[in-house]
Scaffold this active site. Sequence first.
Site, PDB file in Angstrom:
ATOM      1  N   CYS A  91       0.832  -1.216   0.000  1.00 45.40           N
ATOM      2  CA  CYS A  91       0.000   0.000   0.000  1.00 45.40           C
ATOM      3  C   CYS A  91       0.867   1.266   0.000  1.00 45.40           C
ATOM      4  CB  CYS A  91      -0.908  -0.053   1.221  1.00 45.40           C
ATOM      5  SG  CYS A  91      -1.795   1.470   1.591  1.00 45.40           S
ATOM      6  N   CYS A 126       0.030   3.913   2.606  1.00 43.01           N
ATOM      7  CA  CYS A 126       0.414   3.462   3.950  1.00 43.01           C
ATOM      8  C   CYS A 126       1.867   3.837   4.236  1.00 43.01           C
ATOM      9  CB  CYS A 126       0.241   1.951   4.081  1.00 43.01           C
ATOM     10  SG  CYS A 126      -1.447   1.354   3.893  1.00 43.01           S
TER      11      CYS A 126
END
Length: 101
Positions: free
Chosen positions: A29, A32
Amino acid sequence: MITLTTDNFDEQVLGAGKPVLVDFWAEWCPPCKMIAPVLEEIEAEHGLTIGKLDTDHHPEIQARYGVMSLPTLLLFEDGRPVRQIVGARPKRMLVKELGLA
């Protein structure tokens, strides 16, 4: 930052006795990874305990709290989630949304 797992989540978050911000994230991600250093700064500057939960390795916790998108931040107080932030944000917005400003 605390590394959270299925085995330590209840103790480290639900039984913490203080607010804990849980960062639901995954290695794949990009957003993230973008907010990770921001969360480290917030932890250092505001004394907020932050735990990181890798959803690929601990999907049962992700499912327990209905986390559908990453990153998702859940602020726990007294063992229950009180605030949810979905998606990456600039530091000043995160601080404001978490009620730390």
